[in-house]
Design a protein around this motif. Sequence first.
Motif, PDB file in Angstrom:
ATOM      1  N   LEU A  35      40.293 -17.172 -55.862  1.00  0.00           N
ATOM      2  CA  LEU A  35      40.410 -18.563 -55.432  1.00  0.00           C
ATOM      3  C   LEU A  35      41.405 -18.688 -54.273  1.00  0.00           C
ATOM      4  CD1 LEU A  35      40.436 -20.410 -58.871  1.00  0.00           C
ATOM      5  CD2 LEU A  35      38.580 -20.383 -57.174  1.00  0.00           C
ATOM      6  N   LEU A  36      42.494 -17.929 -54.344  1.00  0.00           N
ATOM      7  CA  LEU A  36      43.463 -17.941 -53.253  1.00  0.00           C
ATOM      8  C   LEU A  36      42.822 -17.439 -51.956  1.00  0.00           C
ATOM      9  CD1 LEU A  36      46.689 -16.623 -55.038  1.00  0.00           C
ATOM     10  CD2 LEU A  36      46.246 -18.945 -54.219  1.00  0.00           C
ATOM     11  N   GLU A  37      41.957 -16.441 -52.067  1.00  0.00           N
ATOM     12  CA  GLU A  37      41.261 -15.944 -50.878  1.00  0.00           C
ATOM     13  C   GLU A  37      40.350 -17.024 -50.305  1.00  0.00           C
ATOM     14  OE1 GLU A  37      38.999 -11.871 -49.735  1.00  0.00           O
ATOM     15  OE2 GLU A  37      38.112 -13.027 -51.371  1.00  0.00           O
ATOM     16  N   GLU A  38      39.638 -17.724 -51.176  1.00  0.00           N
ATOM     17  CA  GLU A  38      38.756 -18.781 -50.711  1.00  0.00           C
ATOM     18  C   GLU A  38      39.548 -19.891 -50.022  1.00  0.00           C
ATOM     19  OE1 GLU A  38      35.363 -21.830 -52.550  1.00  0.00           O
ATOM     20  OE2 GLU A  38      36.264 -20.277 -53.804  1.00  0.00           O
ATOM     21  N   GLY A  39      40.682 -20.260 -50.616  1.00  0.00           N
ATOM     22  CA  GLY A  39      41.522 -21.278 -49.998  1.00  0.00           C
ATOM     23  C   GLY A  39      42.100 -20.817 -48.670  1.00  0.00           C
ATOM     24  N   LEU A  40      42.443 -19.530 -48.585  1.00  0.00           N
ATOM     25  CA  LEU A  40      42.958 -18.989 -47.328  1.00  0.00           C
ATOM     26  C   LEU A  40      41.907 -19.071 -46.230  1.00  0.00           C
ATOM     27  CD1 LEU A  40      45.128 -17.438 -45.710  1.00  0.00           C
ATOM     28  CD2 LEU A  40      44.167 -15.326 -46.641  1.00  0.00           C
ATOM     29  N   HIS A  41      40.666 -18.727 -46.569  1.00  0.00           N
ATOM     30  CA  HIS A  41      39.593 -18.802 -45.579  1.00  0.00           C
ATOM     31  C   HIS A  41      39.389 -20.241 -45.096  1.00  0.00           C
ATOM     32  CE1 HIS A  41      37.518 -14.772 -46.843  1.00  0.00           C
ATOM     33  NE2 HIS A  41      38.777 -14.637 -46.490  1.00  0.00           N
ATOM     34  N   LEU A  42      39.433 -21.186 -46.017  1.00  0.00           N
ATOM     35  CA  LEU A  42      39.283 -22.589 -45.621  1.00  0.00           C
ATOM     36  C   LEU A  42      40.419 -23.022 -44.702  1.00  0.00           C
ATOM     37  CD1 LEU A  42      38.167 -24.172 -49.025  1.00  0.00           C
ATOM     38  CD2 LEU A  42      36.739 -23.724 -47.018  1.00  0.00           C
ATOM     39  N   ARG A  43      41.633 -22.602 -45.038  1.00  0.00           N
ATOM     40  CA  ARG A  43      42.779 -22.987 -44.215  1.00  0.00           C
ATOM     41  C   ARG A  43      42.695 -22.367 -42.815  1.00  0.00           C
ATOM     42  NH1 ARG A  43      46.314 -21.287 -47.335  1.00  0.00           N
ATOM     43  NH2 ARG A  43      47.172 -19.469 -46.254  1.00  0.00           N
ATOM     44  N   ILE A  44      42.282 -21.103 -42.744  1.00  0.00           N
ATOM     45  CA  ILE A  44      42.158 -20.445 -41.443  1.00  0.00           C
ATOM     46  C   ILE A  44      41.073 -21.115 -40.603  1.00  0.00           C
ATOM     47  CG2 ILE A  44      41.467 -18.291 -40.322  1.00  0.00           C
ATOM     48  CD1 ILE A  44      42.875 -16.788 -42.553  1.00  0.00           C
TER      49      ILE A  44
END
Length: 510
Positions: free
Chosen positions: A408-417
């Motif tokens: 989930l943290l990876e998914e959120g990181l991708h959205l933020r980037i």
Amino acid sequence: MPRCFLIVLPAMLVCAFSPVFAQESVPFRTISMRECVEIALKNNIDIAVAKAEKEIGALGIPMEEAAFLPRFTGDLSASNSITPSGSALDGTLSLDQKTFKFDLGAKDLLRTGTVLSLAFENQRQESSTSIALLSPQYITALTLSAQQPLLKNFGRQVTEGPLRIAHAGAAAKTEEWKAKVMDTVAAARVAFLSFFAAGREVEVRKTAMELAERLMVQTGARVDAGTAAPMDRLPAEAAAAARKEELIRAEATAQTAGDDLKIVLGLRSLREWEERLAPAPLQEEIPPPGPGDTFEEALRRRPEVAAQAERIKQAEIQEAVARNRTLPSLDLTVSAGLSGLAGSPNPSPLFPGSTTAFTGNYGDSLDQMFSGRYYNWFVGLKSEIPWRFDREKAEWARARSALVEQRLLEEGLHLRIRAEVRKARRDLESAFERIAATRASVAAASKNLEAEEKKLSLGRSTTIEVLRIQRDLSEARLADVRAQMDAHASRTRLWRAVGTILEREGIALR
């Protein structure tokens, strides 16, 4: 929209800053954006902390590698005991026994989970009892054993789990250090741009004050000449006072921006903090967003993405290890050994002439052992089953939750980037359009002011109207400064969002 812009300030810019940034009694120097980046990389505490964490993470690898290195053991001992004897077979009232031991061993953990052990045992024993066939006697033994888990702790994935976790952790720390370096470079550039913009605002405010003061003098001359009413003096005086107040506030803001820049640079000494800085003119082009400034490129280049991928790898390994530990323990043990015996015959009335086969010294005992005549072997299974596996199941559930969290943290990181890249591109494109608009506005306001001043000299305008146009010109100039600084800052943020800021700055990490 223009494709690029060249921002070159005249040499008089530094001179314009000198009343704000320099005093005769205070050290003064001009600093460029590149120098700010270099100083920040050298002094920044966060980078030093991240580098130390990277080195600590790298040291975890040899620590876990050591589990697969052979371990050697040695045991050397000597003992002597004299005890009373109540047995007629001993042939004496006291039993004197001397023992000397010398054992060597080696143990090695294979990556499949197999534990190999090799033991070499040597013993010399003297005994005063008459029932001992040999005294002294030499006992030797060589045993090779292997223990292989069949269920719990079986396989390379589990055995190498701690080592793979250490590798992933070290890689994640390295990427986090790279991210901290990028953050510092971006922060140094943005802080310099804020400092530069604050200085430019001082210049604009000073020019506005000079225009107001010149108009006040001209109005006073007209009043004295009788061509203007005394009331016309008041708006000019009020405007001059207001613009002086604006200049004072701009100077204070510029000094605060200088302090903020020193914080980013990591300056520590009192001399460095007392030193007055002036920003060097920017002499660099601002290119528009390129074809490589995309979200896909950011996923490939951003160290945060690589670090998160390593965190997921750690969580996957931990989940696999925890799942394996919910199995019962079942270990297969296999061993085989050789033994030898030799010594000096002990005269005994009970066993006359019965020790000739083992007569000899320590070397004869070794010969007996390697002859293979005397051997032993063992095969066995050992199992251990915890009651209900409550602890193991809880650890597995926690590992699964940790893995879900990391994904989930990876998914959120991708959205933020993605949002960072889109916003940086949009801000840069908007800044280009604003620059074109503000330059046209400055040119129009300058011509309008010239025309209105001529009309005032002919008596066809008023002081209030000239003051209004002066303010329009000042606001246009400030808008132009902000648009240019926003373009530089947006480009910096775009480089950081895509992950190319180090290459753009020519910085190589090692």
